[in-house]
Write an enzyme that holds these catalytic residues in place. Structure first.
Site, short mmCIF file in Angstrom:
data_model
loop_
_atom_site.label_atom_id
_atom_site.label_comp_id
_atom_site.label_asym_id
_atom_site.label_seq_id
_atom_site.Cartn_x
_atom_site.Cartn_y
_atom_site.Cartn_z
N CYS A 1 -9.10 7.66 -6.80
CA CYS A 1 -7.84 7.59 -7.93
C CYS A 1 -8.35 7.85 -9.36
CB CYS A 1 -7.06 6.31 -7.98
SG CYS A 1 -6.49 5.80 -6.16
N1 GLN Z 1 -8.13 2.02 -2.46
C1 GLN Z 1 -7.17 2.19 -3.30
C2 GLN Z 1 -6.09 2.74 -2.32
O1 GLN Z 1 -6.04 3.27 -1.25
C3 GLN Z 1 -7.63 2.92 -4.50
C4 GLN Z 1 -8.03 4.28 -4.26
C5 GLN Z 1 -8.75 5.07 -4.87
O2 GLN Z 1 -9.30 4.62 -5.91
N2 GLN Z 1 -8.95 6.42 -4.56
O3 GLN Z 1 -4.81 2.78 -3.03
#
Ligand code: GLN
Length: 256
Positions: free
Chosen positions: A2
């Site tokens: 993210c």
């Molecule tokens: N693991 C978290 C989620 O699935 C954050 C994902 C990310 O940073 N790509 O929401």
């Protein structure tokens, strides 16, 4: 992984001025991020924006890509705030795609976002999760690593920890339970932003009016963006026109 950002300042700006309008805005980072470090390719599993209103935070979250939401793009031009946090999501494999799993998460006057992954989820976190009251587990925002980190953080705050110490403590405990986790956390209370850089990109910049912006990737080519070293805790408070913002970046180990 993210992408997220947070801003605090003394004067209001539109959501669009950070989220959709800059050359490398969060909107652009949703389909063309430049520093994902191997964690996915686009951030199309939803998004969220939280902004401070007259009395409390407001949240707008969706489980669609930001670029498909014409109403949000319009709303962002018309809403002004002094403090905001926004995130675009690339769901970790095995975790649900739903609006409730999109950051920011909101509670107790705070917003929270996590960019990264907890290794070995969920087994690796079972012992830490067991330290929480059953009610906290039953009311997790979503069945995701991020939502558990948020619950762990709130438990530390409820026990009287200062925000920066609570964030550093959650990171330290999680790295013991789940080594190799990527833990870029972001928390805002409207006046200050606390952020960590653990195996993911993070930068910040200050503005002449006393505002501070923290973002996974610089929003524009302005040379005043400063990269945050890996393993750091950043604490930023906004200033005013004659009162520069206060930003400290320190190694996480010293803040346990
Ligand atoms: N693991 C978290 C989620 O699935 C954050 C994902 C990310 O940073 N790509 O929401």
């Amino acid at each position: 992984m993210c992408r997220h950002l947070a801003r605090v300042g003394p004067t209001p700006v539109t959501l669009a001025s950070l989220v959709t309008e800059p050359e490398h805005s969060l909107l652009v980072q949703s389909y063309a991020p430049s520093d994902m470090r191997g964690g996915g390719t686009v951030n199309a599993d939803g998004f969220g924006v939280g902004w401070l209103g007259p009395a409390d935070w407001h949240l707008y979250r969706r489980d669609d890509p930001m670029w498909t939401d014409a109403s949000f793009l319009d709303l962002a031009r018309g809403v002004e705030t002094t403090a905001l946090m926004a995130a675009v999501r690339s769901a970790t494999v095995g975790m649900p795609v739903s609006t409730a799993a999109c950051a920011p998460f909101r509670a107790d006057g705070l917003l929270f976002s996590h960019n990264g992954v907890v290794r070995g989820w969920p087994d690796s976190m079972a012992d830490l999760a067991a330290t929480l009251p059953a009610l906290d587990l039953l009311t997790l925002d979503a069945a995701t690593d991020s939502a558990l980190l948020w619950a762990l953080l709130r438990a530390r705050l409820a026990a009287g920890k200062d925000l920066a110490d609570a964030v550093a403590g959650v990171v330290a405990d999680t790295l013991v339970a789940a080594p190799g986790s990527r833990l870029n956390l972001l928390v805002g209370d409207g006046e200050q932003v606390v952020a960590t850089a653990v195996d993911h990109a993070l930068s910040y910049r200050t503005h002449a009016d006393g505002a501070v912006t923290v973002a996974s990737e610089p929003l524009d080519p302005d040379p005043t963006w400063i990269p945050v070293p890996d393993g750091s805790l950043l604490v930023a408070r906004h200033g005013g026109v004659h009162d520069p913002p206060a930003v400290t970046v320190s190694p996480l180990e010293t803040r346990r």
